[in-house]
Write a protein that holds these residues in place. Structure first.
Motif, PDB file in Angstrom:
ATOM      1  N   SER A  39       0.836  -1.200   0.000  1.00  0.00           N
ATOM      2  CA  SER A  39       0.000   0.000   0.000  1.00  0.00           C
ATOM      3  C   SER A  39       0.868   1.246   0.000  1.00  0.00           C
ATOM      4  O   SER A  39       1.967   1.265   0.565  1.00  0.00           O
ATOM      5  CB  SER A  39      -0.918   0.038   1.230  1.00  0.00           C
ATOM      6  OG  SER A  39      -1.759  -1.086   1.279  1.00  0.00           O
ATOM      7  N   ASP A 177     -17.118  -0.493   0.090  1.00  0.00           N
ATOM      8  CA  ASP A 177     -16.971  -1.040   1.433  1.00  0.00           C
ATOM      9  C   ASP A 177     -16.929   0.111   2.435  1.00  0.00           C
ATOM     10  O   ASP A 177     -15.937   0.848   2.515  1.00  0.00           O
ATOM     11  CB  ASP A 177     -15.685  -1.864   1.530  1.00  0.00           C
ATOM     12  CG  ASP A 177     -15.709  -3.077   0.626  1.00  0.00           C
ATOM     13  OD1 ASP A 177     -16.804  -3.641   0.427  1.00  0.00           O
ATOM     14  OD2 ASP A 177     -14.641  -3.459   0.110  1.00  0.00           O
ATOM     15  N   THR A 179     -16.910   1.617   6.264  1.00  0.00           N
ATOM     16  CA  THR A 179     -16.464   1.247   7.597  1.00  0.00           C
ATOM     17  C   THR A 179     -16.597   2.437   8.537  1.00  0.00           C
ATOM     18  O   THR A 179     -16.513   3.595   8.113  1.00  0.00           O
ATOM     19  CB  THR A 179     -14.992   0.793   7.599  1.00  0.00           C
ATOM     20  OG1 THR A 179     -14.172   1.840   7.049  1.00  0.00           O
ATOM     21  CG2 THR A 179     -14.803  -0.468   6.780  1.00  0.00           C
ATOM     22  N   GLY A 208     -14.771   5.506   6.731  1.00  0.00           N
ATOM     23  CA  GLY A 208     -14.031   5.224   5.510  1.00  0.00           C
ATOM     24  C   GLY A 208     -14.879   4.545   4.456  1.00  0.00           C
ATOM     25  O   GLY A 208     -15.931   3.959   4.745  1.00  0.00           O
ATOM     26  N   VAL A 209     -14.412   4.629   3.212  1.00  0.00           N
ATOM     27  CA  VAL A 209     -15.053   3.934   2.102  1.00  0.00           C
ATOM     28  C   VAL A 209     -13.957   3.463   1.155  1.00  0.00           C
ATOM     29  O   VAL A 209     -12.989   4.183   0.893  1.00  0.00           O
ATOM     30  CB  VAL A 209     -16.065   4.838   1.368  1.00  0.00           C
ATOM     31  CG1 VAL A 209     -15.406   6.091   0.800  1.00  0.00           C
ATOM     32  CG2 VAL A 209     -16.786   4.050   0.272  1.00  0.00           C
ATOM     33  N   GLY A 210     -14.084   2.226   0.698  1.00  0.00           N
ATOM     34  CA  GLY A 210     -13.110   1.660  -0.212  1.00  0.00           C
ATOM     35  C   GLY A 210     -13.779   1.004  -1.401  1.00  0.00           C
ATOM     36  O   GLY A 210     -14.922   0.547  -1.317  1.00  0.00           O
ATOM     37  N   THR A 222      -7.273  -1.830  -4.504  1.00  0.00           N
ATOM     38  CA  THR A 222      -8.307  -1.170  -3.712  1.00  0.00           C
ATOM     39  C   THR A 222      -7.927   0.283  -3.466  1.00  0.00           C
ATOM     40  O   THR A 222      -6.801   0.578  -3.024  1.00  0.00           O
ATOM     41  CB  THR A 222      -8.501  -1.871  -2.356  1.00  0.00           C
ATOM     42  OG1 THR A 222      -8.923  -3.213  -2.583  1.00  0.00           O
ATOM     43  CG2 THR A 222      -9.556  -1.147  -1.518  1.00  0.00           C
ATOM     44  N   ASN A 224      -8.957   3.500  -1.249  1.00  0.00           N
ATOM     45  CA  ASN A 224      -9.664   3.736  -0.003  1.00  0.00           C
ATOM     46  C   ASN A 224      -9.461   5.172   0.471  1.00  0.00           C
ATOM     47  O   ASN A 224      -8.366   5.735   0.372  1.00  0.00           O
ATOM     48  CB  ASN A 224      -9.149   2.768   1.075  1.00  0.00           C
ATOM     49  CG  ASN A 224     -10.020   2.765   2.316  1.00  0.00           C
ATOM     50  OD1 ASN A 224     -11.042   2.092   2.346  1.00  0.00           O
ATOM     51  ND2 ASN A 224      -9.610   3.496   3.334  1.00  0.00           N
ATOM     52  N   THR A 226     -10.240   7.441   4.005  1.00  0.00           N
ATOM     53  CA  THR A 226     -10.628   7.376   5.404  1.00  0.00           C
ATOM     54  C   THR A 226     -10.433   8.737   6.053  1.00  0.00           C
ATOM     55  O   THR A 226      -9.412   9.401   5.811  1.00  0.00           O
ATOM     56  CB  THR A 226      -9.780   6.342   6.169  1.00  0.00           C
ATOM     57  OG1 THR A 226      -9.967   5.054   5.577  1.00  0.00           O
ATOM     58  CG2 THR A 226     -10.191   6.276   7.621  1.00  0.00           C
ATOM     59  N   THR A 255      -5.481   5.828   0.491  1.00  0.00           N
ATOM     60  CA  THR A 255      -4.617   4.652   0.429  1.00  0.00           C
ATOM     61  C   THR A 255      -4.900   3.866  -0.843  1.00  0.00           C
ATOM     62  O   THR A 255      -6.061   3.607  -1.173  1.00  0.00           O
ATOM     63  CB  THR A 255      -4.835   3.737   1.647  1.00  0.00           C
ATOM     64  OG1 THR A 255      -4.648   4.484   2.849  1.00  0.00           O
ATOM     65  CG2 THR A 255      -3.857   2.575   1.631  1.00  0.00           C
TER      66      THR A 255
END
Length: 262
Positions: A39, A177, A179, A208-210, A222, A224, A226, A255
């Protein structure tokens, strides 16, 4: 070899390995699934505390049924936070006990290692943190995870509640996704023995969202975003007045992660 060079070489090697879908949800078939990730993060924040600026974050994880073990590292491109450790290397493990079709109990541990921390500085060179989590997935697809940690070196607990939800995006071959996490920590030995007696406490939250993209049978990228914030974070020594923890921050982090499983 410098730690940063070592991890960079490892991360490059992982990216060249043949493969399967990165860190997907538990796939408890026979044998061991090995996942390598690399990452690049715009900053490194942990529990609402800013640990470093833009960083490389390689990882390697093995999963055999309910047993998971892995290693993860953070290597900042520049020293953005005064006194921060470079690098950080984490070793972790957990075991999932299925209690019901939608619930698991997961004991685990993490060892945080900072091999180049100055021995005469305020930071600990290593800490050890057992933890216990309960995962419950509602019929709606929302997964709730209360979790408690206790750091045996910092001598204090951390309590967290997390929620996660995956929303499929038709036509794009991906999902979103989501979170969210809220947490609080209370540590009674925040500094090393050379500067003992320093307490630290604070609260934090994260949203967060990915979006993962499967571009090959066993490879995934991915993206992401946050946002995390540390609040009511203080340090205090003995009878002296408390002081705001200068590392507490509110910041958005982007990220980009490449993962391969084989």
């Amino acid at each position: 070899m410098h730690w940063k060079t070592l991890f960079s070489v490892c991360a490059l090697g992982f990216s060249l390995l043949p493969s399967p879908p990165a860190w997907a949800a538990s796939n408890s078939g026979p044998g061991v699934a090995l996942t390598a990730t690399g990452s690049v993060a715009s900053a490194y924040l942990f529990r609402g505390l800013r640990r470093n600026g833009a960083s490389l974050q390689p990882g390697l994880e093995a999963e055999a049924g309910p047993l998971t073990a892995g290693a993860w590292g953070n290597l900042p491109f520049h020293h953005k936070v005064r006194g921060s450790a470079d690098p950080e290397i984490d070793l972790y493990g957990s075991y999932a006990f299925t209690m019901a079709p939608a619930a698991t109990i997961v004991p685990g541990f993490t060892t945080y290692w900072y091999p180049e921390t100055e021995t005469n500085g305020r930071a600990h060179r290593a800490t050890f943190e057992p933890n216990l989590a309960c995962n419950y997935t509602h019929a709606s697809g929302v997964r709730l995870t209360p979790k408690v940690y206790y750091d045996t070196v910092l001598r204090g607990p951390t309590y967290e509640l997390s929620a996660a939800y995956a929303y499929p995006v038709g036509g794009w071959g991906t999902e979103l996704d989501f979170t969210g996490t809220v947490g609080t920590y209370r540590w009674t030995d925040y500094a090393s023995p050379a500067a003992s007696g320093l307490k630290a406490w604070g609260d934090y939250w994260l949203l967060g969202v990915g979006a993962p993209f499967q571009f090959a049978p066993h490879q995934k990228i991915t993206l992401n975003f946050t946002y995390t914030e540390g609040r009511r974070a203080f340090t205090k020594r003995g009878s002296f007045p408390r002081s705001p923890n200068a590392l507490a921050a509110g910041r958005g982090v982007v990220t980009l992660t490449y993962g391969v499983t084989f």
